[in-house]
Design an enzyme around this catalytic site. Structure first.
Site, PDB file in Angstrom:
ATOM      1  N   ASP A 136      -3.233  46.522  15.139  1.00 60.52           N
ATOM      2  CA  ASP A 136      -2.888  48.030  15.443  1.00 60.52           C
ATOM      3  C   ASP A 136      -3.228  48.936  14.225  1.00 60.52           C
ATOM      4  O   ASP A 136      -3.127  50.020  14.432  1.00 60.52           O
ATOM      5  CB  ASP A 136      -1.195  47.979  15.745  1.00 60.52           C
ATOM      6  CG  ASP A 136      -0.900  47.437  17.083  1.00 60.52           C
ATOM      7  OD1 ASP A 136      -1.648  47.534  17.925  1.00 60.52           O
ATOM      8  OD2 ASP A 136       0.254  46.884  17.116  1.00 60.52           O
ATOM      9  N   SER A 179       4.821  41.038  25.517  1.00 61.50           N
ATOM     10  CA  SER A 179       4.261  41.325  27.149  1.00 61.50           C
ATOM     11  C   SER A 179       3.668  40.112  27.768  1.00 61.50           C
ATOM     12  O   SER A 179       4.000  39.967  29.032  1.00 61.50           O
ATOM     13  CB  SER A 179       2.979  42.283  26.862  1.00 61.50           C
ATOM     14  OG  SER A 179       1.862  41.856  25.825  1.00 61.50           O
ATOM     15  N   HIS A 202       6.009  46.123  19.308  1.00 61.78           N
ATOM     16  CA  HIS A 202       4.777  45.382  19.966  1.00 61.78           C
ATOM     17  C   HIS A 202       3.756  46.421  20.196  1.00 61.78           C
ATOM     18  O   HIS A 202       3.272  46.927  19.365  1.00 61.78           O
ATOM     19  CB  HIS A 202       5.389  44.850  21.320  1.00 61.78           C
ATOM     20  CG  HIS A 202       4.411  44.091  21.942  1.00 61.78           C
ATOM     21  ND1 HIS A 202       3.400  43.370  21.278  1.00 61.78           N
ATOM     22  CD2 HIS A 202       4.284  43.488  23.277  1.00 61.78           C
ATOM     23  CE1 HIS A 202       2.637  42.491  22.362  1.00 61.78           C
ATOM     24  NE2 HIS A 202       3.471  42.627  23.332  1.00 61.78           N
ATOM     25  N   HIS A 237       2.433  39.951  10.804  1.00 64.62           N
ATOM     26  CA  HIS A 237       2.461  39.339  12.142  1.00 64.62           C
ATOM     27  C   HIS A 237       3.311  38.299  12.062  1.00 64.62           C
ATOM     28  O   HIS A 237       3.547  37.411  11.262  1.00 64.62           O
ATOM     29  CB  HIS A 237       1.005  38.870  12.433  1.00 64.62           C
ATOM     30  CG  HIS A 237       0.524  38.694  13.783  1.00 64.62           C
ATOM     31  ND1 HIS A 237       0.746  37.625  14.534  1.00 64.62           N
ATOM     32  CD2 HIS A 237       0.187  39.740  14.879  1.00 64.62           C
ATOM     33  CE1 HIS A 237       0.610  37.776  15.742  1.00 64.62           C
ATOM     34  NE2 HIS A 237       0.168  38.954  16.041  1.00 64.62           N
ATOM     35  N   ARG A 264      -9.161  40.912  15.259  1.00 65.87           N
ATOM     36  CA  ARG A 264      -9.154  41.942  16.249  1.00 65.87           C
ATOM     37  C   ARG A 264      -9.269  43.193  15.235  1.00 65.87           C
ATOM     38  O   ARG A 264     -10.197  44.186  15.676  1.00 65.87           O
ATOM     39  CB  ARG A 264      -7.842  41.915  16.956  1.00 65.87           C
ATOM     40  CG  ARG A 264      -7.766  40.758  17.985  1.00 65.87           C
ATOM     41  CD  ARG A 264      -6.534  40.605  18.937  1.00 65.87           C
ATOM     42  NE  ARG A 264      -5.383  40.598  17.912  1.00 65.87           N
ATOM     43  CZ  ARG A 264      -4.205  40.865  18.360  1.00 65.87           C
ATOM     44  NH1 ARG A 264      -3.868  41.007  19.651  1.00 65.87           N
ATOM     45  NH2 ARG A 264      -3.229  40.981  17.354  1.00 65.87           N
TER      46      ARG A 264
HETATM   47  N1  CMX Z   1       6.441  46.272   6.242  1.00 65.89           N
HETATM   48  C1  CMX Z   1       7.444  46.151   5.620  1.00 65.89           C
HETATM   49  N2  CMX Z   1       8.040  44.903   5.970  1.00 65.89           N
HETATM   50  C2  CMX Z   1       7.546  43.922   6.353  1.00 65.89           C
HETATM   51  C3  CMX Z   1       6.453  44.038   7.049  1.00 65.89           C
HETATM   52  C4  CMX Z   1       5.556  45.411   6.939  1.00 65.89           C
HETATM   53  N3  CMX Z   1       4.361  45.745   7.655  1.00 65.89           N
HETATM   54  N4  CMX Z   1       5.968  42.953   7.994  1.00 65.89           N
HETATM   55  C5  CMX Z   1       7.151  42.172   7.813  1.00 65.89           C
HETATM   56  N5  CMX Z   1       8.119  42.850   6.870  1.00 65.89           N
HETATM   57  C6  CMX Z   1       9.340  42.278   6.460  1.00 65.89           C
HETATM   58  C7  CMX Z   1      10.162  42.056   7.830  1.00 65.89           C
HETATM   59  O1  CMX Z   1      10.666  43.367   8.255  1.00 65.89           O
HETATM   60  C8  CMX Z   1      11.281  41.041   7.617  1.00 65.89           C
HETATM   61  O2  CMX Z   1      12.126  41.721   6.731  1.00 65.89           O
HETATM   62  P1  CMX Z   1      13.622  41.477   6.805  1.00 65.89           P
HETATM   63  O3  CMX Z   1      13.749  40.109   6.475  1.00 65.89           O
HETATM   64  O4  CMX Z   1      14.280  42.144   5.825  1.00 65.89           O
HETATM   65  O5  CMX Z   1      14.050  41.418   8.414  1.00 65.89           O
HETATM   66  C9  CMX Z   1      10.378  40.174   6.520  1.00 65.89           C
HETATM   67  O6  CMX Z   1       9.093  41.038   6.097  1.00 65.89           O
HETATM   68  C10 CMX Z   1       9.924  39.000   7.241  1.00 65.89           C
HETATM   69  O7  CMX Z   1       9.011  39.296   8.364  1.00 65.89           O
HETATM   70  P2  CMX Z   1       8.011  38.113   8.928  1.00 65.89           P
HETATM   71  O8  CMX Z   1       8.474  37.071   9.006  1.00 65.89           O
HETATM   72  O9  CMX Z   1       6.871  38.442   7.963  1.00 65.89           O
HETATM   73  O10 CMX Z   1       7.524  39.037  10.086  1.00 65.89           O
HETATM   74  P3  CMX Z   1       8.282  38.928  11.586  1.00 65.89           P
HETATM   75  O11 CMX Z   1       7.595  37.734  12.381  1.00 65.89           O
HETATM   76  O12 CMX Z   1       9.764  38.972  11.487  1.00 65.89           O
HETATM   77  O13 CMX Z   1       7.729  40.429  12.042  1.00 65.89           O
HETATM   78  C11 CMX Z   1       6.172  42.020  12.501  1.00 65.89           C
HETATM   79  C12 CMX Z   1       6.297  40.528  12.561  1.00 65.89           C
HETATM   80  C13 CMX Z   1       4.826  42.494  13.221  1.00 65.89           C
HETATM   81  C14 CMX Z   1       6.967  42.749  13.579  1.00 65.89           C
HETATM   82  C15 CMX Z   1       6.414  42.811  11.305  1.00 65.89           C
HETATM   83  O14 CMX Z   1       5.327  42.354  10.384  1.00 65.89           O
HETATM   84  C16 CMX Z   1       6.433  44.437  11.429  1.00 65.89           C
HETATM   85  O15 CMX Z   1       7.350  44.987  11.606  1.00 65.89           O
HETATM   86  N6  CMX Z   1       5.002  44.907  10.991  1.00 65.89           N
HETATM   87  C17 CMX Z   1       5.152  46.197  11.279  1.00 65.89           C
HETATM   88  C18 CMX Z   1       5.070  46.752  12.641  1.00 65.89           C
HETATM   89  C19 CMX Z   1       3.690  46.135  13.376  1.00 65.89           C
HETATM   90  O16 CMX Z   1       2.547  46.365  12.747  1.00 65.89           O
HETATM   91  N7  CMX Z   1       3.697  45.928  14.491  1.00 65.89           N
HETATM   92  C20 CMX Z   1       2.616  45.157  15.433  1.00 65.89           C
HETATM   93  C21 CMX Z   1       2.394  44.066  15.618  1.00 65.89           C
HETATM   94  C22 CMX Z   1       1.388  43.657  16.448  1.00 65.89           C
HETATM   95  C23 CMX Z   1       1.697  43.533  18.022  1.00 65.89           C
HETATM   96  O17 CMX Z   1       2.565  42.599  18.466  1.00 65.89           O
HETATM   97  O18 CMX Z   1       1.199  44.414  18.641  1.00 65.89           O
END
Ligand code: CMX
Length: 439
Positions: A372, A241, A271, A317, A326
């Site tokens: 979140d 955003s 997000h 994250h 937060r």
């Molecule tokens: N549950 C399961 N797997 C997860 C995970 C979770 N909560 N968080 C990370 N992973 C996985 C990723 O999907 C990724 O898998 P692949 O290699 O198979 O693609 C691996 O771990 C490595 O990911 P990462 O480098 O640690 O995390 P990213 O920077 O790629 O993604 C985020 C960050 C937030 C999108 C991810 O942790 C996630 O999907 N979390 C759950 C959704 C969430 O809480 N989103 C809110 C984020 C906050 C915001 O921006 O508002």
């Protein structure tokens, strides 16, 4: 007004610093870019400039250099309240200094003066089909205000040096109207109420929002609203955003066009939409076990989620490597007010169990909770139970940070953003060249 005066006073020094960096040190190397970063979402490439906030991977967000506990402690509060006035926080983000109570109240008064939402916005919202997502309505309402943009109307007559003043007018007008717009979307979409809402100048931003939302515990919800808007305001510039606002603004699209675009990014499931998914996941657990489960049951449920190919929402994250402060601030808010609430007890248990599960799985770089993981739970407690509305609340908060960034980007003459792209073949050639033995 106060923000205008303070920015004017600071500008010459800031402009000098940026000029020196751009002219005298332009060739100094900041970072190098790997193939992994090019194919991996530009992760961590140091290429954006902001002084409004910074995410320290080991400590979390710093607003103008201040961690959340300090912000919550030091900013002025309305009498009888524990959470700071949002107006004072906006002053801190915009100016970089702690405001006095009078300065905080001056921003609040400015918002009250600018809060009225024009008729056509209400009409447009009412005309939309019932099933429209509240984030779509929110983004459309912001776009519908664009005709009022001071920046757009002055664009052809003002000099570049004056962009920021027009941007500040828009920033204040826009942020002032968001509580009414968000509360109206809530009342209209879930209760079928289409009466126009009025901002009470005797109440602050949070209290106005609480009153317009019509929740039963108006005082408690006003405190939550202040906390929520502060915590969601900014998270440096690389998140979707904030980056969208910055990118669109760099084309000199006005703050309404830019913020509407930012909201569309916030609406994505990776997000801002994640908060509704987190509460959904908690409620699924609660339903499946008929209450707060045992640790073992929760452990198994979390593994089942991962094994079914889903992420555990609210955990992980892109930048942070510790529990999100937060998240911690919201957990403390809940524990101080309603520690016995079942969903809060469950959220605490999840905090205990899920990081272990994610560590065992070994994929997530950060197994800790993000903002979140609990924000929806707090809304749920106060009776705001329409999940798809939660991202709108995030958007009201996010406006505070991104509009400050917009104003400063114009003040410091930040240019059009235009990174360079490569083709896959070019990238393969880079790899082939790098793997050749040195001559
Ligand atoms: N549950 C399961 N797997 C997860 C995970 C979770 N909560 N968080 C990370 N992973 C996985 C990723 O999907 C990724 O898998 P692949 O290699 O198979 O693609 C691996 O771990 C490595 O990911 P990462 O480098 O640690 O995390 P990213 O920077 O790629 O993604 C985020 C960050 C937030 C999108 C991810 O942790 C996630 O999907 N979390 C759950 C959704 C969430 O809480 N989103 C809110 C984020 C906050 C915001 O921006 O508002």
């Amino acid at each position: 007004m106060i923000l205008h005066e303070k920015i004017s006073a600071q500008l010459p020094a800031w402009r000098e610093r940026i000029k020196s960096l751009a002219k005298e040190h332009a060739d100094v190397v900041v970072d190098h870019v790997t193939v992994g970063q090019v194919v991996g979402g530009m992760r961590d490439i140091k290429s954006l400039l902001t002084d409004v906030s910074y995410v320290d991977p080991a400590h979390g967000i710093l607003f103008r250099g201040m961690p959340i506990p300090e912000v919550l402690k030091k900013l002025p509060k309305a009498r009888g309240n524990k959470i700071p006035l949002v107006g004072g926080f906006y002053y801190l983000l915009m100016i970089g200094e702690l405001p006095t109570k009078e300065q905080a109240e001056e921003v609040e008064a400015e918002w009250a003066k600018r809060s009225e939402v024009p008729d056509h916005v209400y009409k447009m919202l009412k005309a939309m089909p019932k099933e429209t997502h509240p984030m779509t309505l929110f983004s459309q309402a912001v776009l519908a205000l664009q005709g009022r943009s001071v920046f757009a109307s002055r664009y052809h007559s003002m000099k570049k040096d004056a962009y920021w003043e027009a941007a500040l007018e828009d920033a204040l007008d826009l942020t002032a109207k968001l509580p009414i717009i968000a509360a109206y979307i809530y009342r209209m979409k879930y209760f079928g109420e289409t009466k126009k809402l009025k901002y009470n100048p005797k109440l602050d931003y949070g209290a106005n929002f609480s009153k317009m939302m019509g929740v039963a515990d108006r005082k408690g919800y006003a405190e939550l609203a202040r906390l929520y808007f502060i915590l969601h305001s900014d998270h440096e510039s690389g998140n979707v955003s904030a980056h969208t606002m910055h990118l669109v603004g760099s084309a000199l699209s006005d703050p309404y066009l830019s913020f509407s675009a930012a909201l569309n990014g916030l609406a994505g499931p990776l997000h801002g939409l994640a908060n509704q998914e987190c509460l959904g996941w908690l409620l699924d657990v609660y339903k499946q076990f008929g209450g707060v489960p045992s640790r073992d049951d929760l452990y198994k449920f979390a593994w089942d989620t991962l094994n079914s190919g889903h992420v555990i929402p609210g955990y992980g994250h892109a930048v942070l490597r510790v529990p999100d402060p937060r998240y911690m601030a919201q957990l403390e808010f809940a524990k101080a007010r309603f520690p016995q609430d079942d969903l809060i007890r469950l959220a605490e248990m999840v905090f205990d169990v899920v990081p272990t599960v994610l560590k065992e799985q070994g994929k997530a770089k950060n197994p800790a909770p993000n903002v979140d993981a609990i924000s929806g739970t707090l809304q749920y407690y106060y009776g705001v139970r329409d999940f798809d509305f939660y991202t709108v609340l995030f958007g009201v908060g996010r406006a505070l940070g991104v509009t400050c960034n917009y104003v400063w980007a114009r003040a410091l003459g930040q240019p059009l953003e235009r990174p360079k792209s490569l083709t896959t073949k070019m990238l393969e050639d880079v790899v082939a060249k790098a793997s050749q033995p040195a001559q």
